[in-house]
Motif scaffolding. Structure first.
Motif, mmCIF file in Angstrom:
data_model
loop_
_atom_site.group_PDB
_atom_site.id
_atom_site.type_symbol
_atom_site.label_atom_id
_atom_site.label_comp_id
_atom_site.label_asym_id
_atom_site.label_seq_id
_atom_site.Cartn_x
_atom_site.Cartn_y
_atom_site.Cartn_z
ATOM 1 N N ARG A 156 0.896 -1.391 -0.081
ATOM 2 C CA ARG A 156 0.046 0.074 -0.067
ATOM 3 C C ARG A 156 0.853 1.160 0.093
ATOM 4 N NH1 ARG A 156 -1.949 2.754 4.730
ATOM 5 N NH2 ARG A 156 -3.654 4.029 4.174
ATOM 6 N N GLU A 157 1.821 1.245 0.705
ATOM 7 C CA GLU A 157 2.832 2.235 0.861
ATOM 8 C C GLU A 157 3.526 2.621 -0.387
ATOM 9 O OE1 GLU A 157 3.364 4.672 3.186
ATOM 10 O OE2 GLU A 157 1.700 3.875 4.364
ATOM 11 N N ALA A 158 3.632 1.503 -1.162
ATOM 12 C CA ALA A 158 4.446 1.468 -2.510
ATOM 13 C C ALA A 158 3.458 1.960 -3.627
ATOM 14 C CB ALA A 158 4.977 0.128 -2.895
ATOM 15 N N GLY A 159 2.145 2.005 -3.314
ATOM 16 C CA GLY A 159 1.373 2.575 -4.409
ATOM 17 C C GLY A 159 0.717 1.454 -5.067
ATOM 18 N N LEU A 160 0.972 0.184 -4.689
ATOM 19 C CA LEU A 160 0.169 -0.817 -5.771
ATOM 20 C C LEU A 160 -1.090 -1.199 -5.355
ATOM 21 C CD1 LEU A 160 3.176 -3.432 -5.818
ATOM 22 C CD2 LEU A 160 2.600 -1.595 -7.308
ATOM 23 N N VAL A 161 -1.398 -0.649 -3.756
ATOM 24 C CA VAL A 161 -2.750 -0.883 -3.406
ATOM 25 C C VAL A 161 -3.223 0.434 -2.534
ATOM 26 C CG1 VAL A 161 -3.926 -2.415 -1.659
ATOM 27 C CG2 VAL A 161 -2.190 -3.409 -2.712
ATOM 28 N N ARG A 162 -4.570 0.744 -2.694
ATOM 29 C CA ARG A 162 -5.064 1.922 -2.337
ATOM 30 C C ARG A 162 -5.655 1.801 -0.920
ATOM 31 N NH1 ARG A 162 -8.937 5.687 -6.102
ATOM 32 N NH2 ARG A 162 -9.177 7.456 -4.784
ATOM 33 N N HIS A 163 -6.286 0.601 -0.597
ATOM 34 C CA HIS A 163 -6.821 0.188 0.514
ATOM 35 C C HIS A 163 -6.824 -1.212 0.832
ATOM 36 C CE1 HIS A 163 -8.620 4.464 0.801
ATOM 37 N NE2 HIS A 163 -9.108 4.072 -0.194
ATOM 38 N N LEU A 164 -6.894 -1.429 2.109
ATOM 39 C CA LEU A 164 -6.786 -2.847 2.597
ATOM 40 C C LEU A 164 -8.133 -3.529 3.269
ATOM 41 C CD1 LEU A 164 -3.025 -2.858 3.968
ATOM 42 C CD2 LEU A 164 -3.879 -3.675 1.529
ATOM 43 N N GLY A 165 -8.618 -4.687 3.180
ATOM 44 C CA GLY A 165 -9.459 -5.109 4.234
ATOM 45 C C GLY A 165 -9.058 -6.586 4.482
ATOM 46 N N LEU A 166 -9.924 -7.382 5.059
ATOM 47 C CA LEU A 166 -9.757 -8.503 5.744
ATOM 48 C C LEU A 166 -10.716 -9.570 5.219
ATOM 49 C CD1 LEU A 166 -8.565 -7.687 9.304
ATOM 50 C CD2 LEU A 166 -7.172 -8.605 7.495
ATOM 51 N N SER A 167 -10.579 -10.849 5.287
ATOM 52 C CA SER A 167 -11.714 -11.922 4.894
ATOM 53 C C SER A 167 -11.499 -13.099 5.706
ATOM 54 C CB SER A 167 -11.510 -12.183 3.480
ATOM 55 O OG SER A 167 -12.531 -13.178 2.878
ATOM 56 N N ASN A 168 -12.566 -13.684 6.137
ATOM 57 C CA ASN A 168 -12.501 -14.856 7.037
ATOM 58 C C ASN A 168 -11.741 -14.837 8.244
ATOM 59 O OD1 ASN A 168 -13.209 -17.544 7.508
ATOM 60 N ND2 ASN A 168 -11.344 -18.316 6.532
ATOM 61 N N VAL A 169 -11.948 -13.614 8.974
ATOM 62 C CA VAL A 169 -11.205 -13.429 10.301
ATOM 63 C C VAL A 169 -12.248 -13.355 11.513
ATOM 64 C CG1 VAL A 169 -9.614 -12.147 8.847
ATOM 65 C CG2 VAL A 169 -11.535 -11.056 9.639
ATOM 66 N N ARG A 170 -11.772 -13.262 12.579
ATOM 67 C CA ARG A 170 -12.384 -12.896 13.966
ATOM 68 C C ARG A 170 -11.936 -11.382 14.354
ATOM 69 N NH1 ARG A 170 -14.820 -16.612 16.150
ATOM 70 N NH2 ARG A 170 -14.521 -16.058 18.417
ATOM 71 N N PRO A 171 -12.655 -11.184 15.445
ATOM 72 C CA PRO A 171 -12.602 -9.662 15.841
ATOM 73 C C PRO A 171 -10.882 -9.244 16.217
ATOM 74 C CG PRO A 171 -14.516 -10.545 16.719
ATOM 75 C CD PRO A 171 -14.023 -11.527 15.988
#
Length: 303
Positions: A156-171
């Protein structure tokens, strides 16, 4: 106002989207874990389907590089559709698990392998930067995701990704990730018959922290990747008849009623079902109907 806008909007970071989106897994003709979703979808028909979705106001699509069958790649179809569509559509993809070219599943990627997965999504989608990348946790347990999420934060810092999320996780995974980088969405299995995210408090946690909660299997329920079976739940059928709606629309409406931060990404290759899914965003359920649907399944007769 477009049909998809009837349910309202939510922000994925700085990207505002209508709450009704589209899940691209079924475009390949296979479920994610190999369950049949029907035969391969003709590419031209798939592009027309996506253009129809966009025309109805669907402005975010869920996909992954590992959504492919011997003849189809979801990312390739999305790339083709977007190449002839003038308005911006947010593409949310995911990394973590992997598949070999012949389709065999591999274990969770190492943190140092995530860059390759991100670059593969970039190549397939024809983009220089991915709108949103979800780290999909593969397997049970409460293991740390810090190294993996940290690797994505670097991209993300390198500019390849704008935003991040999660999948199949717990709190606890959400809490851990947020110490590393902002989390704009959490994607977990959730629906009328599958409410683990309620028991864990994940749905409420996301609302409190301004994070989009994005259920998958909201319509198919316990069928998971397979197409939803004929509706057998009398509660759903009762509400559907009262509104002149389909059972799938009621299930989607129930999910969206869970909170303004809850999005929907139903997938289909049927244009009529697509229109029904989008229209579900305008379905308003009464408190009595929500109460009926929230009753335990064994308290209602099946029909």
């Amino acid at each position: 106002m477009s049909a998809a806008a009837a349910a309202g909007t939510w922000r994925l970071g700085d990207l505002e989207v209508n709450r009704i989106g589209y899940g691209a897994m079924r475009l390949t003709g296979n479920g994610m874990m190999g369950n049949s979703g029907g035969g391969p979808v003709d590419r031209a028909a798939a592009v027309r389907l996506l253009h129809s979705a966009f025309g109805q106001g669907v402005d975010h699509v869920d996909t992954a590089a590992f959504y492919f069958s011997p003849l189809r790649s979801a990312n390739e179809i999305i790339n083709r559709a977007l190449s002839t569509w003038t308005e911006h559509v947010v593409v949310v993809t995911k990394v973590g698990p992997g598949r070999t070219p012949c389709g065999e599943w591999q274990t969770m990627a190492r943190p140092d392998q995530l860059r390759g997965q991100v670059e593969e999504n970039l190549r397939q989608l024809g983009r220089d930067c991915l709108d949103v990348v979800n780290l999909r946790r593969n397997g049970p347990g409460t293991d740390s995701i810090a190294e993996h999420f940290g690797a994505l934060a670097e991209l993300r810092e390198a500019g390849l990704v704008r935003h991040l999320g999660l999948s199949n996780v717990r709190p606890e995974h959400v809490a851990e990730a947020r110490t590393i980088a902002p989390v704009v969405c959490v994607q977990n299995a959730y629906g009328l018959d599958w409410r683990d995210a309620d028991g864990s408090g994940l749905v409420d946690l996301c609302r409190e922290q301004g994070i989009a909660f994005v259920p998958f299997f909201a319509v198919s329920g316990l069928q998971r990747e397979a197409a939803a079976a004929r509706e057998q739940d009398a509660r759903v059928l009762t509400v559907a008849r009262a509104h002149g709606a389909t059972a799938a629309q009621v299930r989607l409406a129930w999910t969206l009623h869970r909170g303004p931060h809850v999005l929907a990404i139903p997938g289909t290759t049927n244009p009529a079902h697509l229109a029904e899914n989008v229209a579900a965003g305008a379905l308003r359920l009464s408190e009595d109907e929500l109460g009926l649907l929230d009753r335990p399944t064994d308290a209602a007769a099946t029909g």
